[in-house]
Design a protein around this motif. Structure first.
Motif, PDB file in Angstrom:
ATOM      1  N   LYS A  87       1.004  -1.284   0.046  1.00  0.00           N
ATOM      2  CA  LYS A  87      -0.150  -0.029  -0.046  1.00  0.00           C
ATOM      3  C   LYS A  87       0.949   1.380  -0.084  1.00  0.00           C
ATOM      4  CE  LYS A  87      -1.953   0.941   3.744  1.00  0.00           C
ATOM      5  NZ  LYS A  87      -2.616   0.588   5.132  1.00  0.00           N
ATOM      6  N   LYS A  88       2.079   1.126   0.734  1.00  0.00           N
ATOM      7  CA  LYS A  88       2.961   2.270   1.121  1.00  0.00           C
ATOM      8  C   LYS A  88       4.623   1.508   1.251  1.00  0.00           C
ATOM      9  CE  LYS A  88       3.146   5.594   4.600  1.00  0.00           C
ATOM     10  NZ  LYS A  88       2.497   5.934   5.741  1.00  0.00           N
ATOM     11  N   GLY A  89       5.255   2.352   0.777  1.00  0.00           N
ATOM     12  CA  GLY A  89       6.899   2.084   1.237  1.00  0.00           C
ATOM     13  C   GLY A  89       7.326   3.174   1.614  1.00  0.00           C
ATOM     14  N   GLU A  90       8.144   3.253   2.542  1.00  0.00           N
ATOM     15  CA  GLU A  90       9.163   4.682   2.701  1.00  0.00           C
ATOM     16  C   GLU A  90      10.345   4.357   3.390  1.00  0.00           C
ATOM     17  OE1 GLU A  90       6.986   7.557   4.695  1.00  0.00           O
ATOM     18  OE2 GLU A  90       6.144   6.327   6.311  1.00  0.00           O
ATOM     19  N   TRP A  91      11.170   5.144   3.118  1.00  0.00           N
ATOM     20  CA  TRP A  91      12.442   5.220   4.101  1.00  0.00           C
ATOM     21  C   TRP A  91      12.218   5.965   5.390  1.00  0.00           C
ATOM     22  CZ3 TRP A  91      16.380   1.802   3.084  1.00  0.00           C
ATOM     23  CH2 TRP A  91      16.576   1.518   1.558  1.00  0.00           C
ATOM     24  N   VAL A  92      12.205   5.017   6.678  1.00  0.00           N
ATOM     25  CA  VAL A  92      11.936   5.901   7.842  1.00  0.00           C
ATOM     26  C   VAL A  92      13.047   6.491   8.453  1.00  0.00           C
ATOM     27  CG1 VAL A  92       9.718   4.800   8.242  1.00  0.00           C
ATOM     28  CG2 VAL A  92      11.701   3.644   8.920  1.00  0.00           C
ATOM     29  N   THR A  93      14.209   5.818   8.300  1.00  0.00           N
ATOM     30  CA  THR A  93      15.513   6.481   8.610  1.00  0.00           C
ATOM     31  C   THR A  93      16.379   6.013   7.252  1.00  0.00           C
ATOM     32  OG1 THR A  93      16.576   4.201   9.265  1.00  0.00           O
ATOM     33  CG2 THR A  93      15.449   5.434  10.892  1.00  0.00           C
ATOM     34  N   SER A  94      17.738   6.580   7.258  1.00  0.00           N
ATOM     35  CA  SER A  94      18.611   6.349   5.946  1.00  0.00           C
ATOM     36  C   SER A  94      18.796   5.143   5.564  1.00  0.00           C
ATOM     37  CB  SER A  94      19.723   7.154   6.073  1.00  0.00           C
ATOM     38  OG  SER A  94      20.469   6.572   7.256  1.00  0.00           O
ATOM     39  N   ASP A 100       4.299  -0.987   4.135  1.00  0.00           N
ATOM     40  CA  ASP A 100       3.016  -1.492   4.492  1.00  0.00           C
ATOM     41  C   ASP A 100       2.248  -2.276   3.415  1.00  0.00           C
ATOM     42  OD1 ASP A 100       3.244  -0.259   6.950  1.00  0.00           O
ATOM     43  OD2 ASP A 100       2.411   1.475   6.336  1.00  0.00           O
ATOM     44  N   LEU A 101       1.659  -3.249   3.857  1.00  0.00           N
ATOM     45  CA  LEU A 101       0.905  -4.184   2.725  1.00  0.00           C
ATOM     46  C   LEU A 101      -0.626  -3.847   2.922  1.00  0.00           C
ATOM     47  CD1 LEU A 101       2.581  -7.598   3.253  1.00  0.00           C
ATOM     48  CD2 LEU A 101       3.315  -5.868   1.627  1.00  0.00           C
ATOM     49  N   ARG A 102      -1.012  -4.049   1.706  1.00  0.00           N
ATOM     50  CA  ARG A 102      -2.661  -4.012   1.394  1.00  0.00           C
ATOM     51  C   ARG A 102      -3.367  -5.123   2.171  1.00  0.00           C
ATOM     52  NH1 ARG A 102      -3.746  -0.151  -2.434  1.00  0.00           N
ATOM     53  NH2 ARG A 102      -2.269  -0.220  -4.134  1.00  0.00           N
ATOM     54  N   LYS A 103      -4.279  -4.811   3.012  1.00  0.00           N
ATOM     55  CA  LYS A 103      -5.206  -5.979   3.734  1.00  0.00           C
ATOM     56  C   LYS A 103      -6.249  -6.368   2.860  1.00  0.00           C
ATOM     57  CE  LYS A 103      -4.190  -3.676   8.314  1.00  0.00           C
ATOM     58  NZ  LYS A 103      -4.939  -2.907   9.252  1.00  0.00           N
ATOM     59  N   GLY A 104      -6.541  -7.502   2.858  1.00  0.00           N
ATOM     60  CA  GLY A 104      -7.522  -8.137   2.254  1.00  0.00           C
ATOM     61  C   GLY A 104      -7.106  -8.953   0.858  1.00  0.00           C
ATOM     62  N   ILE A 105      -5.715  -9.113   0.718  1.00  0.00           N
ATOM     63  CA  ILE A 105      -5.060  -9.769  -0.563  1.00  0.00           C
ATOM     64  C   ILE A 105      -5.348 -11.103  -0.146  1.00  0.00           C
ATOM     65  CG2 ILE A 105      -3.038 -10.078  -1.925  1.00  0.00           C
ATOM     66  CD1 ILE A 105      -2.451  -7.183  -1.523  1.00  0.00           C
ATOM     67  N   LYS A 106      -5.540 -12.033  -1.125  1.00  0.00           N
ATOM     68  CA  LYS A 106      -5.822 -13.596  -0.900  1.00  0.00           C
ATOM     69  C   LYS A 106      -5.039 -14.330  -2.022  1.00  0.00           C
ATOM     70  CE  LYS A 106      -9.603 -14.715   2.004  1.00  0.00           C
ATOM     71  NZ  LYS A 106      -9.626 -13.706   2.642  1.00  0.00           N
ATOM     72  N   TRP A 107      -4.497 -15.264  -1.706  1.00  0.00           N
ATOM     73  CA  TRP A 107      -3.575 -16.175  -2.432  1.00  0.00           C
ATOM     74  C   TRP A 107      -4.623 -16.848  -3.391  1.00  0.00           C
ATOM     75  CZ3 TRP A 107       1.262 -15.754  -3.406  1.00  0.00           C
ATOM     76  CH2 TRP A 107       2.070 -14.999  -2.708  1.00  0.00           C
ATOM     77  N   GLN A 108      -4.553 -17.533  -4.551  1.00  0.00           N
ATOM     78  CA  GLN A 108      -5.454 -18.023  -5.523  1.00  0.00           C
ATOM     79  C   GLN A 108      -6.081 -19.464  -4.834  1.00  0.00           C
ATOM     80  OE1 GLN A 108      -3.286 -18.324  -8.814  1.00  0.00           O
ATOM     81  NE2 GLN A 108      -3.911 -16.035  -9.605  1.00  0.00           N
ATOM     82  N   ALA A 145       9.118  -8.580  10.367  1.00  0.00           N
ATOM     83  CA  ALA A 145       7.764  -8.361  10.207  1.00  0.00           C
ATOM     84  C   ALA A 145       7.077  -7.728  11.359  1.00  0.00           C
ATOM     85  CB  ALA A 145       7.150  -9.685   9.910  1.00  0.00           C
ATOM     86  N   ILE A 146       6.225  -6.738  11.110  1.00  0.00           N
ATOM     87  CA  ILE A 146       5.739  -5.978  12.290  1.00  0.00           C
ATOM     88  C   ILE A 146       4.028  -6.353  11.997  1.00  0.00           C
ATOM     89  CG2 ILE A 146       5.333  -3.816  13.388  1.00  0.00           C
ATOM     90  CD1 ILE A 146       7.976  -2.943  12.161  1.00  0.00           C
ATOM     91  N   GLY A 147       3.566  -7.218  12.845  1.00  0.00           N
ATOM     92  CA  GLY A 147       2.070  -7.365  12.665  1.00  0.00           C
ATOM     93  C   GLY A 147       2.322  -8.280  11.322  1.00  0.00           C
ATOM     94  N   GLU A 148       1.028  -8.258  11.090  1.00  0.00           N
ATOM     95  CA  GLU A 148       0.586  -9.078   9.791  1.00  0.00           C
ATOM     96  C   GLU A 148       0.768  -8.387   8.546  1.00  0.00           C
ATOM     97  OE1 GLU A 148      -1.634 -12.479   9.597  1.00  0.00           O
ATOM     98  OE2 GLU A 148      -0.084 -12.173  11.084  1.00  0.00           O
ATOM     99  N   TYR A 149       0.972  -6.997   8.631  1.00  0.00           N
ATOM    100  CA  TYR A 149       0.802  -6.394   7.212  1.00  0.00           C
ATOM    101  C   TYR A 149       1.943  -5.227   7.060  1.00  0.00           C
ATOM    102  CZ  TYR A 149      -3.800  -8.471   7.012  1.00  0.00           C
ATOM    103  OH  TYR A 149      -4.693  -9.497   7.056  1.00  0.00           O
ATOM    104  N   SER A 150       2.939  -5.344   7.939  1.00  0.00           N
ATOM    105  CA  SER A 150       4.112  -4.207   7.773  1.00  0.00           C
ATOM    106  C   SER A 150       5.406  -5.026   7.782  1.00  0.00           C
ATOM    107  CB  SER A 150       4.098  -3.312   8.752  1.00  0.00           C
ATOM    108  OG  SER A 150       2.716  -2.543   8.626  1.00  0.00           O
ATOM    109  N   LEU A 151       6.337  -4.628   7.473  1.00  0.00           N
ATOM    110  CA  LEU A 151       7.857  -4.975   7.452  1.00  0.00           C
ATOM    111  C   LEU A 151       8.537  -3.917   7.373  1.00  0.00           C
ATOM    112  CD1 LEU A 151       6.719  -6.512   4.500  1.00  0.00           C
ATOM    113  CD2 LEU A 151       8.088  -8.355   5.702  1.00  0.00           C
ATOM    114  N   GLU A 152       9.666  -4.289   8.290  1.00  0.00           N
ATOM    115  CA  GLU A 152      11.178  -3.219   8.232  1.00  0.00           C
ATOM    116  C   GLU A 152      12.168  -3.856   7.523  1.00  0.00           C
ATOM    117  OE1 GLU A 152      10.760  -0.341  12.034  1.00  0.00           O
ATOM    118  OE2 GLU A 152      12.322  -1.652  11.848  1.00  0.00           O
ATOM    119  N   PHE A 153      12.677  -3.290   6.630  1.00  0.00           N
ATOM    120  CA  PHE A 153      13.867  -3.938   5.863  1.00  0.00           C
ATOM    121  C   PHE A 153      15.031  -3.015   6.521  1.00  0.00           C
ATOM    122  CE2 PHE A 153      12.068  -6.525   2.360  1.00  0.00           C
ATOM    123  CZ  PHE A 153      10.700  -6.031   2.479  1.00  0.00           C
ATOM    124  N   ARG A 154      15.934  -3.675   7.059  1.00  0.00           N
ATOM    125  CA  ARG A 154      17.087  -2.993   7.912  1.00  0.00           C
ATOM    126  C   ARG A 154      18.131  -3.194   7.132  1.00  0.00           C
ATOM    127  NH1 ARG A 154      15.094  -4.755  13.862  1.00  0.00           N
ATOM    128  NH2 ARG A 154      12.994  -3.490  13.811  1.00  0.00           N
TER     129      ARG A 154
END
Ligand code: MG
Length: 569
Positions: A87-94, A100-108, A145-154
């Motif tokens: 849904k969104k992606g941003e650099w929160v620090t350098s 943030d992923l969309r909620k409500g996406i399903k695999w086939q 992974a932060i909860g079900e729908y967010s990730l931090e890439f460090r």
């Protein structure tokens, strides 16, 4: 993508014969309602054998794009990243990227798509060296992974430009179906019965086609109001561009991404055949064709000689005589039109080149290239004979014609050059091993989110015995290699800093001219309106997407094209 350039010559009779055969094959193969079915071609040159998004050089048409999807899409026409699974992606620090992923996406298969799937997919590159994005883990530390729908890439050392490229290139796979796959399975397994998040599911395949069927539960319909129009997408394996041409004209193919002969007259004479632009250049630009010069050999090791080559070659003649104006001559920097904002006009004015044989002769004279033995050709400054060979793969008729024009240009200024057409394997071996004199190539110059990918290819470093990923001429310049790294480390939001670095790179490129950019190869596209209408085009009130079914291009406009199409009747 190189294979799209093939144009196997043939007479009308051959076309018609093949057309009949093709027609029969179509009649036998399809039980799909014509009004619900979209026929495509121009990507596959061999039967579909795998649906594994990790084998991104080999998978069946649409594996990534129609079945598997990426966190973002990239729109080259707007030069814009579009959130997709994310849904969104941003650099929160350098050095921390929050997605943030969309909620409500399903695999086939009905399972929920979550952050665990994204983490798992990126971590495949950490587990298995052979995964094409495994080098990511040299500069990525961990994914949390932060909860079900967010990730931090460090990141330890974020390469911002490459990262953004990955965001629309890496297709996310379902952890619950992939977690027990072996290394061999991940790296080279066929992945039959693929289950993605995408708009289409696997239906069937045969030697000559790949068939996808609409996923009626596709998330983007609910979440974004987007729906793909065709119930079936049938991608036909190419036999030759001439067969594709026949099928397109007969309305058996709706969407062709082939290089077709005589496009201007096709568009003029067949009212149901459309290209992106109604007049020249007809096509959007997809990549830059370069004349690579082997800098490890004389006289290509001489900057003056290379610059003279730039002035000696008539790109305009290639554009008109070989391509009938369906391509455009390249800017001297080689930068694609979608990157025009990065072209430094000042540098181009000062150091650029254009077709000017008198200027080429003047440079050669000054540098000491003279015909001392009166054979009509110049010898080197040390009196040595010059005999150069220009190569392209046999059968690639447009490139074959192009290097004849390059040869003529060189001959006209007194350089002895001839053309040769080795088979593709031999051609590739020569450019990788550095045993050629001059060769045309465009394999890594494709349109992308950043000129970084283009420079990474053009100035691939370090120089090794075999150069299989670019810099075929083996141009050695640490300063420019460092600038490419500096560019990669520049945040994609910092356009000004990007411009500065790219200006420095252009300056070095035009000063040394290690390779000569010739023309922008087209994103070949022909749409037939007999069964489907509302194709993307440059006209007003029509969709603006890059209409390509080529692998890697569904995320750059192909998929959105499917959401704009409408049945013709
Ligand atoms: Mg001579």
């Amino acid at each position: 993508m190189w294979s799209k350039n093939r144009l196997i010559g043939g007479t009308l009779l051959v076309v018609l014969t093949l057309l009949l055969t093709a027609g029969l094959a179509l009649a036998q193969g399809g039980n799909y309602e014509r009004s619900e079915t979209l026929y495509t071609t121009g990507n596959a040159w061999s039967p579909p054998t795998d649906w594994n998004p990790i084998t991104n050089w080999n998978y069946a048409t649409g594996t990534t794009g129609l079945c598997y999807e990426t966190p973002f899409l990239y729109d080259p026409l707007e030069d814009e990243m579009k959130p997709w699974l994310a849904k969104k992606g941003e650099w929160v620090t350098s050095d921390t990227y929050l997605m943030d992923l969309r909620k409500g996406i399903k695999w086939q298969d009905g399972e929920e798509f979550t952050a665990q799937d994204v983490k798992f997919t990126f971590e495949l590159g950490k587990r298995f060296d052979g995964v094409y994005y495994s080098t990511l883990w040299k500069w990525l530390d961990e994914i949390v992974a932060i909860g079900e729908y967010s990730l931090e890439f460090r990141f330890s050392d974020p390469l911002y430009q490459q990262w953004e490229n990955y965001l629309y290139s890496i297709a996310i796979v379902p952890k619950h179906r992939w977690k027990d796959k072996s290394q061999e399975d991940v790296l080279s397994g066929a992945n039959k019965n693929p289950i993605g998040t995408g708009a289409y599911r696997y239906e069937t395949h045969s030697q000559d086609r790949m068939v996808w069927v609409k996923n009626e539960d596709w998330w983007a319909t609910d979440l974004l109001g987007r729906e793909v129009a065709p119930k079936y997408v049938v991608d036909i394996v190419n036999r030759s561009n001439n067969v594709s041409l026949g099928m397109l004209l007969q309305g058996q193919i709706d969407w062709s991404n082939n290089f077709l002969p005589g496009v201007p007259s096709l568009v003029e004479n067949y009212s149901n055949v459309h290209t992106y632009y109604e007049e020249k250049p007809y096509m959007l630009s997809a990549n830059t064709a370069f004349l690579f010069l082997n800098l490890t050999k004389k006289p290509m090791d001489d900057t003056d000689f290379r610059k003279a080559t730039g002035f000696a070659v008539d790109s305009g003649k290639i554009v008109s005589n070989v391509y009938g104006h369906i391509v455009k001559a390249s800017n001297p920097t080689g930068l694609l039109p979608n990157w025009s904002k990065y072209v430094s006009e000042e540098t181009v004015d000062e150091k650029g080149f254009s077709y000017d044989p008198a200027k080429a002769k003047e440079i050669l004279d000054k540098a000491g290239y003279k015909d001392v033995n009166d054979d009509g050709f110049r010898e080197g400054p040390d009196g040595s004979t010059i005999e150069l060979t220009i190569i392209v793969p046999n059968g690639w008729t447009d490139w074959m014609q192009s290097i004849r024009i390059v040869r003529d240009g060189l001959n006209a200024v007194g350089i002895n050059a001839t053309v040769k057409f080795p088979d593709f394997g031999n051609y590739q071996d020569k450019i990788h091993a550095g045993t050629f004199d001059m060769a045309i190539n465009n394999f890594g110059s494709s349109v992308s989110n950043s000129p970084f990918t283009f420079y990474e290819w053009l100035f691939q470093s370090p120089i090794k015995d075999r150069m299989s990923n670019g810099n075929f001429g083996r141009y050695e310049n640490q300063e420019v290699f460092d600038l490419v790294t500096e560019l990669n480390k520049t945040p994609t939001s910092d356009t000004e800093a990007m411009k500065e670095t790219i200006t420095d790179i252009q300056d070095i490129f035009l000063t040394d001219l290690p390779a000569v950019p010739l023309w922008y190869n087209g994103m070949w596209f022909q749409g037939n309106t007999s069964h489907w209408k509302n194709w993307p085009s440059g006209a007003e009130d029509t969709p603006d997407h890059m209409p390509s079914t080529w692998s890697g291009y569904w995320q750059m406009g192909g998929l959105l094209t499917l959401t704009e199409l409408e049945p013709a009747k």
